[in-house]
Each structure stands twice: as structure tokens, then as C-alpha cells.
Design a protein around this motif. Structure first.
Motif, PDB file in Angstrom:
ATOM      1  N   VAL A 154       1.701  -3.846  -5.633  1.00  0.00           N
ATOM      2  CA  VAL A 154       2.442  -3.041  -6.426  1.00  0.00           C
ATOM      3  C   VAL A 154       2.641  -1.473  -5.984  1.00  0.00           C
ATOM      4  O   VAL A 154       3.655  -1.003  -6.176  1.00  0.00           O
ATOM      5  CB  VAL A 154       1.755  -2.966  -7.860  1.00  0.00           C
ATOM      6  CG1 VAL A 154       2.556  -2.309  -8.847  1.00  0.00           C
ATOM      7  CG2 VAL A 154       1.760  -4.672  -8.572  1.00  0.00           C
ATOM      8  N   GLU A 155       1.591  -1.032  -5.554  1.00  0.00           N
ATOM      9  CA  GLU A 155       1.486   0.380  -4.906  1.00  0.00           C
ATOM     10  C   GLU A 155       2.368   0.619  -3.876  1.00  0.00           C
ATOM     11  O   GLU A 155       3.145   1.515  -3.545  1.00  0.00           O
ATOM     12  CB  GLU A 155       0.136   0.732  -4.628  1.00  0.00           C
ATOM     13  CG  GLU A 155      -1.058   0.847  -5.982  1.00  0.00           C
ATOM     14  CD  GLU A 155      -2.266   1.432  -5.363  1.00  0.00           C
ATOM     15  OE1 GLU A 155      -2.793   2.066  -6.447  1.00  0.00           O
ATOM     16  OE2 GLU A 155      -2.731   1.102  -4.474  1.00  0.00           O
ATOM     17  N   GLY A 156       2.389  -0.383  -3.117  1.00  0.00           N
ATOM     18  CA  GLY A 156       3.470  -0.554  -2.071  1.00  0.00           C
ATOM     19  C   GLY A 156       4.926  -0.504  -2.667  1.00  0.00           C
ATOM     20  O   GLY A 156       5.717   0.211  -2.117  1.00  0.00           O
ATOM     21  N   VAL A 157       5.331  -1.018  -3.603  1.00  0.00           N
ATOM     22  CA  VAL A 157       6.390  -1.226  -4.133  1.00  0.00           C
ATOM     23  C   VAL A 157       6.944   0.236  -4.513  1.00  0.00           C
ATOM     24  O   VAL A 157       7.891   0.818  -4.591  1.00  0.00           O
ATOM     25  CB  VAL A 157       6.461  -2.121  -5.207  1.00  0.00           C
ATOM     26  CG1 VAL A 157       8.037  -2.059  -6.093  1.00  0.00           C
ATOM     27  CG2 VAL A 157       6.586  -3.605  -4.770  1.00  0.00           C
ATOM     28  N   LEU A 158       5.923   0.813  -5.251  1.00  0.00           N
ATOM     29  CA  LEU A 158       6.046   2.160  -5.998  1.00  0.00           C
ATOM     30  C   LEU A 158       6.076   3.064  -4.871  1.00  0.00           C
ATOM     31  O   LEU A 158       7.128   4.066  -4.807  1.00  0.00           O
ATOM     32  CB  LEU A 158       4.664   2.351  -6.711  1.00  0.00           C
ATOM     33  CG  LEU A 158       4.939   3.788  -7.640  1.00  0.00           C
ATOM     34  CD1 LEU A 158       6.102   3.704  -8.174  1.00  0.00           C
ATOM     35  CD2 LEU A 158       3.463   4.016  -8.398  1.00  0.00           C
ATOM     36  N   ALA A 159       5.173   3.036  -3.653  1.00  0.00           N
ATOM     37  CA  ALA A 159       5.572   3.885  -2.546  1.00  0.00           C
ATOM     38  C   ALA A 159       6.758   3.759  -1.928  1.00  0.00           C
ATOM     39  O   ALA A 159       7.404   4.966  -1.457  1.00  0.00           O
ATOM     40  CB  ALA A 159       4.475   3.726  -1.521  1.00  0.00           C
ATOM     41  N   ALA A 160       7.583   2.750  -1.967  1.00  0.00           N
ATOM     42  CA  ALA A 160       8.734   2.587  -1.446  1.00  0.00           C
ATOM     43  C   ALA A 160       9.736   3.407  -2.261  1.00  0.00           C
ATOM     44  O   ALA A 160      10.801   3.923  -1.667  1.00  0.00           O
ATOM     45  CB  ALA A 160       9.175   1.180  -1.132  1.00  0.00           C
TER      46      ALA A 160
END
Length: 348
Positions: A154-160
Motif C-alpha cells: 500500500v505504501e508503494g502504491v502511495l509512493a507512486a
């Protein structure tokens, strides 16, 4: 270390980085062990011990375990003890010390304790041993895994959704299989939104060197990384310092680290370590605990993402909505990560 020593720190719910840095090393003292076989003052009490590989002042991995120990003490009225092991040579001695003194339950917070727990447990069948992120179990040894890669996805999705360069960075302590898995979740989440993006991964070789983590993060920033994540325990504070200096974003891990660097940390991948520890301790006390390979995740609320309300205005509505939707899908089983991401150990 007496279990009460770090209490002031934890009750403050993570002070400013400068204070946290001062505390590193101060709270990592070892207890002096009495002779093997020494009776505890209250032999009838339920006794629980905790071994950590680093100081509980790290505002993350070890702090979460200490909160669990304190919760067990408060809710179950247990006698508790804590020791920070300095090296692998200390593992068996610490296990044997607590077990020989009649402790009912010993938590060891890290993958690296697995072999020693399995070995010592054979000699103490009446003591339960629980290893966080452990890789084996036995008649009286359990390994617990938190599927924290779901939260880092989820954090990776947000980072993107917030990265302007298409480059993100990850700084780890020691390169363990579980830390690689942790970063793999972040990477796959990021690439699911920015398939042409890049993730830079580096390891400092330890979990204590704040300066080394800061330099590693700054090196990634110099290569274009504008969002950072860490899995470096106390050293992770160095990543927050680098992010603050370069005016980029970062993510917290294991505990809610939003308050450690509120102008930097977008969200934290949080594991409910205290609740998991309390659940296990309650079952051990009630003599209904069944050791094995135990797994917790978003489906049972033991893993979640805590967004930093102070920085939500810096995230586009579309990016925030997408991240929250992915979190919901993971929690409800609508989205299942590839099997390679779900195999234990899932934390460290």
C-alpha cells in the motif's frame, strides 16, 4: 535492563528525532543474570520475558515488542523482564537464564533467534518460546509472522502517487530474507502504478548506525529518489533526517512513526505486535496455546496502514483514494499478493 526503564520514552509516544537519537544507546543496557536455578520472588506468578536485538527506543520494531510486554504486564498482571542481546553469543544464555528461573513464556523478537530457541526449548518443555519472524516451530516453540508486506505494498502504491521523479529508495539494516520481502512488497506496489519507475535498495549492515542510514538515504536522494522507506530499526531515524534535509517524503514501519517526523512521514506500515503478544500470552496463561507457524495480516486487523493526517493535503485526492482502495482490497481478500510475497518470515 529492568522492564520499567524505557517507560517514560514510550509514554511520550515518540518524541522529536533529536531526543530519540539521544536515547539510542542509553536504553540498551543489559540485565545482570542471577545464577541458573535461582527462584523468582513470586513463584506463583505468570512470568513473561522478552529478548530484543536492539534498543526499545527505536520507535519501531523493538519499541512495538516492548509495548506488547507492557500490555501483558498491565492486562494479565504478569511479572515481566527484558534483555537486549548484544550478539548471537548471548542468545542461548538469555533463553536458558529465563527458562531455568521458571518463566512461562519467552518472546524473542527477531528471525535470528530461531535456532537458539529450538535448541534451548528441548531442555525446558514447560516454557513456551515465541520467535517473531521465526522460520521453525516445535512442541513448545512458535514462530509468528506479520504479513507487513501487505502494508508496504500500500505504501508503494502511495509512493507512486506522490513521486515526481519516478524513483524511490529503500534503506535496510542487515540484508535478511524478511527485509528483502518487506521491500519487495513496496516495490511491487510502486510498480503497479508506475511500471517504468525505479527503486533503489541499499543496506547499512547494522540496525544501530543512524549516520550510515542517513548517508545511504542521501545517496539515494542524489540519484533522484524523492520517497524513502526503511527497515533499519533505530538506524531508520537517519532516513527521516535525510528526508527532512532534502525535503522529500518517507514512510514509517512496524510502529506508528508519523509523530517521529511529522513533516516527512506520509504514513506508517503498522503491525499490532502488542495485541498479538497479548493474545499469545493469554492463551499460554490459560494453557490453551498451540505452538506452530502463526500468521497475522490485514485480514485480522493485525497489519494496517496509518496515514499521517498532517500530510494528507500534500497527496492528490486520486492517489490517496487509490491507496485506501488497495488497502481495503487486501484486507477483504479481493486483492491477494503473489505467493512469493506471502511466504514467512514476513517481517524480519
Amino acid at each position: 535492563m529492568d522492564s520499567a526503564d524505557p517507560r517514560t520514552y514510550l509514554k511520550r509516544k515518540f518524541p522529536a528525532i533529536a531526543l530519540a537519537l539521544l536515547q539510542i544507546g542509553v536504553l540498551g543496557a543489559c540485565t545482570s543474570h542471577p545464577a541458573l536455578g535461582t527462584k523468582h520472588p513470586s513463584d506463583s506468578a505468570f512470568r513473561v520475558a522478552l529478548l530484543t536485538p536492539g534498543p526499545v527506543s527505536d520507535a519501531g520494531w523493538n519499541a512495538a515488542a516492548y509495548e506488547g510486554l507492557e500490555l501483558i504486564k498491565t492486562r494479565l498482571g504478569a511479572d515481566t523482564a527484558l534483555v537486549q542481546t548484544k550478539s548471537p553469543a548471548d542468545f542461548e544464555d538469555a533463553f536458558r537464564d529465563f527458562a531455568s528461573r521458571g518463566f512461562d513464556l519467552i518472546f524473542a523478537h527477531g528471525f535470528e533467534y530461531t535456532d537458539s530457541a529450538i535448541e534451548v526449548a528441548r531442555s525446558f518443555p514447560n516454557t513456551c518460546f515465541v520467535v517473531s519472524s521465526g522460520s521453525e516451530s516445535s512442541a513448545n516453540v512458535a514462530s509468528i509472522t506479520f504479513n507487513v508486506d501487505q502494508a508496504t505494498y500500500v505504501e508503494g502504491v502511495l509512493a507512486a502517487g506522490v513521486s515526481k521523479t519516478g524513483v524511490v529508495g529503500a534503506v535496510g539494516g542487515i540484508e535478511l530474507p524478511s527485509i528483502r520481502l518487506f521491500f519487495e512488497g513496496f516495490k511491487r506496489g510502486f510498480l503497479s502504478v508506475q511500471p517504468k519507475g525505479r527503486i533503489l535498495i541499499s543496506y547499512t549492515g547494522n540496525f544501530d548506525d543512524v549516520g550510515a542510514a542517513k548517508e545511504a538515504a542521501l545517496a539515494q536522494i542524489s540519484q533522484g529518489a524523492d520517497v524513502l522507506i526503511h527497515n533499519a530499526d533505530a538506524a531508520g531515524l537517519g532516513v527521516f533526517l535525510a528526508a527532512a534535509r532534502a525535503h522529500v517524503f518517507a514512510f514509517g514501519v512496524f510502529n506508528n512513526q508519523n509523530g517521529v517526523a511529522p513533516d516527512v512521514v506520509l504514513a506508517s506500515a503498522v503491525t499490532s505486535t502488542p495485541l498479538a503478544f497479548l493474545k499469545i500470552a493469554t492463551e499460554v496463561k490459560d494453557k490453551r496455546f498451540h505452538p506452530g507457524m502463526l500468521e497475522f495480516g490485514m485480514h485480522d486487523g493485525m497489519v494496517r496502514v496509518v496515514f499521517n493526517p498532517k500530510l494528507e493535503s500534500r497527496i492528490s485526492a486520486a492517489a490517496l483514494k487509490r491507496a485506501r482502495q488497495v488497502e481495503h482490497e487486501l484486507a477483504t481478500g479481493q486483492l491477494v499478493l503473489p505467493p512469493t510475497l506471502m511466504q514467512p518470515p514476513a517481517t524480519k
